[in-house]
Design a protein around this motif. Structure first.
Motif, mmCIF file in Angstrom:
data_model
loop_
_atom_site.group_PDB
_atom_site.id
_atom_site.type_symbol
_atom_site.label_atom_id
_atom_site.label_comp_id
_atom_site.label_asym_id
_atom_site.label_seq_id
_atom_site.Cartn_x
_atom_site.Cartn_y
_atom_site.Cartn_z
ATOM 1 N N ARG A 188 0.821 -1.205 0.000
ATOM 2 C CA ARG A 188 0.000 0.000 0.000
ATOM 3 C C ARG A 188 0.859 1.261 0.000
ATOM 4 N N ASN A 189 1.755 1.322 -0.982
ATOM 5 C CA ASN A 189 2.531 2.535 -1.182
ATOM 6 C C ASN A 189 2.974 2.618 -2.637
ATOM 7 N N TYR A 190 3.522 3.750 -3.009
ATOM 8 C CA TYR A 190 4.024 3.926 -4.363
ATOM 9 C C TYR A 190 5.468 3.433 -4.427
ATOM 10 N N ASP A 191 5.766 2.625 -5.446
ATOM 11 C CA ASP A 191 7.102 2.078 -5.611
ATOM 12 C C ASP A 191 7.837 2.903 -6.670
ATOM 13 N N PHE A 192 8.700 3.805 -6.198
ATOM 14 C CA PHE A 192 9.398 4.707 -7.110
ATOM 15 C C PHE A 192 10.493 3.997 -7.897
ATOM 16 N N THR A 193 10.818 2.751 -7.512
ATOM 17 C CA THR A 193 11.884 2.024 -8.211
ATOM 18 C C THR A 193 11.378 1.328 -9.474
ATOM 19 N N LEU A 194 10.063 1.173 -9.600
ATOM 20 C CA LEU A 194 9.512 0.489 -10.770
ATOM 21 C C LEU A 194 9.502 1.416 -11.980
ATOM 22 N N PRO A 195 9.821 0.874 -13.158
ATOM 23 C CA PRO A 195 9.742 1.700 -14.368
ATOM 24 C C PRO A 195 8.301 2.092 -14.652
ATOM 25 N N HIS A 196 8.117 3.280 -15.174
ATOM 26 C CA HIS A 196 6.759 3.734 -15.465
ATOM 27 C C HIS A 196 6.800 4.827 -16.522
ATOM 28 N N ASN A 197 5.685 4.981 -17.196
ATOM 29 C CA ASN A 197 5.518 6.059 -18.154
ATOM 30 C C ASN A 197 4.738 7.188 -17.501
ATOM 31 N N LYS A 198 4.882 8.377 -18.023
ATOM 32 C CA LYS A 198 4.126 9.503 -17.506
ATOM 33 C C LYS A 198 2.655 9.365 -17.881
ATOM 34 N N ILE A 199 1.808 9.997 -17.096
ATOM 35 C CA ILE A 199 0.388 10.047 -17.442
ATOM 36 C C ILE A 199 0.250 10.796 -18.770
ATOM 37 N N PRO A 200 -0.597 10.326 -19.679
ATOM 38 C CA PRO A 200 -0.772 11.022 -20.964
ATOM 39 C C PRO A 200 -1.011 12.513 -20.779
ATOM 40 N N GLU A 201 -0.397 13.313 -21.637
ATOM 41 C CA GLU A 201 -0.392 14.765 -21.483
ATOM 42 C C GLU A 201 -1.795 15.360 -21.454
ATOM 43 N N LYS A 202 -2.691 14.889 -22.322
ATOM 44 C CA LYS A 202 -4.041 15.447 -22.363
ATOM 45 C C LYS A 202 -4.783 15.163 -21.057
ATOM 46 N N LEU A 203 -4.553 13.986 -20.468
ATOM 47 C CA LEU A 203 -5.193 13.655 -19.198
ATOM 48 C C LEU A 203 -4.601 14.515 -18.078
ATOM 49 N N CYS A 204 -3.297 14.754 -18.127
ATOM 50 C CA CYS A 204 -2.659 15.638 -17.145
ATOM 51 C C CYS A 204 -3.250 17.043 -17.217
ATOM 52 N N GLN A 205 -3.408 17.552 -18.421
ATOM 53 C CA GLN A 205 -3.925 18.901 -18.596
ATOM 54 C C GLN A 205 -5.357 19.007 -18.087
ATOM 55 N N LEU A 206 -6.164 17.984 -18.366
ATOM 56 C CA LEU A 206 -7.541 17.972 -17.871
ATOM 57 C C LEU A 206 -7.559 17.980 -16.354
ATOM 58 N N ALA A 207 -6.713 17.147 -15.735
ATOM 59 C CA ALA A 207 -6.671 17.073 -14.272
ATOM 60 C C ALA A 207 -6.255 18.408 -13.670
ATOM 61 N N LYS A 208 -5.285 19.077 -14.271
ATOM 62 C CA LYS A 208 -4.836 20.375 -13.766
ATOM 63 C C LYS A 208 -5.967 21.399 -13.820
ATOM 64 N N GLU A 209 -6.710 21.395 -14.926
ATOM 65 C CA GLU A 209 -7.803 22.353 -15.082
ATOM 66 C C GLU A 209 -8.932 22.068 -14.094
ATOM 67 N N MET A 210 -9.261 20.795 -13.929
ATOM 68 C CA MET A 210 -10.377 20.443 -13.055
ATOM 69 C C MET A 210 -10.030 20.581 -11.571
ATOM 70 N N ALA A 211 -8.748 20.571 -11.228
ATOM 71 C CA ALA A 211 -8.337 20.662 -9.820
ATOM 72 C C ALA A 211 -8.339 22.088 -9.304
ATOM 73 N N VAL A 212 -8.496 23.071 -10.193
ATOM 74 C CA VAL A 212 -8.386 24.481 -9.805
ATOM 75 C C VAL A 212 -9.252 24.864 -8.612
ATOM 76 N N PRO A 213 -10.550 24.454 -8.549
ATOM 77 C CA PRO A 213 -11.373 24.880 -7.395
ATOM 78 C C PRO A 213 -10.860 24.377 -6.050
ATOM 79 N N ALA A 214 -10.027 23.343 -6.031
ATOM 80 C CA ALA A 214 -9.564 22.766 -4.762
ATOM 81 C C ALA A 214 -8.104 23.088 -4.461
ATOM 82 N N MET A 215 -7.475 23.919 -5.295
ATOM 83 C CA MET A 215 -6.061 24.236 -5.104
ATOM 84 C C MET A 215 -5.884 25.611 -4.470
ATOM 85 N N PRO A 216 -4.848 25.765 -3.611
ATOM 86 C CA PRO A 216 -4.540 27.088 -3.071
ATOM 87 C C PRO A 216 -4.197 28.054 -4.200
#
Length: 276
Positions: free
Chosen positions: A122-150
């Motif tokens: 039950r934790n994140y394993d930083f040693t495992l290889p991984h790809n970044k989250i797709p850019e369009k999904l990242c951008q959507l998440a950033k836009e939608m998170a605005v109401p809850a961000m400082p």
């Protein structure tokens, strides 16, 4: 994470468990004259329906609309609650058995994007290889998170867990508590069939609020909501309640039949997190 399990830590009669049992999909054996199972007729009158609120002049008691400058989508919050809103072969007995992709898709329950999550620890394993989250999904998440961000801070999508729900699947009450900074929201995106979402309190004994989540709805688990139990006791796959016509209209090609067949009986939840 799927299904309902009763343990010593999760008594059968906690308020959250009782709510799960109330909304869960049950099938009774049909009489010989019927071919399809008989589904339970659950009273859904007290499930919060944000689409109905949008069309109404008056808000439901305990819910308010958040005015977020520069954010052009409606945002609703609870006053007395935390802020929310293939490989086609498998090995068997020493030999390989061919399994269709559609069969494997129905067995799929979760996947990860970005940093990999270790379910046993039950934790994140930083040693495992991984790809970044797709850019369009990242951008959507950033836009939608605005109401809850400082003010002045931008959400940093680093990991996502994708949950796949079939007709009878449920996601039991749980906490998302493995991220280092709980001041950052979890952006939870719903796609496919309509579902009931339960938002409880910091204890399973707290009575949860139930609400509908439709395809395209986004919940921000922010602030104290990061410490609250939540789950999905039921999705709707019948023609009357699934409400997937808008999503299905996006797929009209001859090669899209496998996608549309899946959408009609499934729900996908993408919950995106800032880990550090």
């Amino acid at each position: 994470m799927y299904g309902a399990q009763s343990t010593d830590e999760e008594p059968e009669r906690t308020a959250f468990r009782l709510a799960e049992k109330r909304y869960k999909l049950y099938k009774s054996l049909p009489p010989k004259t019927r071919k399809k199972p008989v589904l339970n007729q659950t009273d859904l009158s007290d499930v919060v329906d944000f689409h109905a609120i949008l069309e109404s002049v008056d808000l439901i008691d305990g819910i308010f609309r958040l005015d977020c400058p520069g954010f052009d989508r409606p945002v609703f919050c609870f006053r007395d609650r935390p802020e929310s809103n293939a490989n086609t072969s498998v090995e068997a007995q020493g030999s390989f058995k061919s399994v269709s992709a559609s069969t494997l898709l129905r067995k799929l329950r979760w996947g990860t994007l970005g940093l990999q999550f270790n379910w046993s620890k039950r934790n994140y394993d930083f040693t495992l290889p991984h790809n970044k989250i797709p850019e369009k999904l990242c951008q959507l998440a950033k836009e939608m998170a605005v109401p809850a961000m400082p003010s002045g801070e931008e959400f940093q999508p680093e990991a996502a867990i994708v949950n796949y729900f079939g007709p009878s699947d449920m996601l039991g009450g749980h906490l998302d508590d493995m991220e280092a900074d709980w001041s950052k929201p979890i952006v939870s995106i719903s796609l496919g069939c309509k579902a009931i979402f339960l938002l409880g309190g910091t204890s399973r004994e707290d009575v949860p609020v139930s609400m509908f989540l439709r395809s395209g709805d986004i919940v921000l688990m922010a602030g104290k909501a990061r410490e609250c139990f939540h789950g999905v006791p039921r999705i709707f796959t019948d023609d009357k309640h699934a409400e997937v016509s808008v999503l299905l209209s996006q797929f009209s090609g001859e090669d899209d039949c496998c996608i549309t067949d899946y959408i009609k009986n499934s729900r996908i939840n993408i919950n995106i997190r800032q880990v550090n």
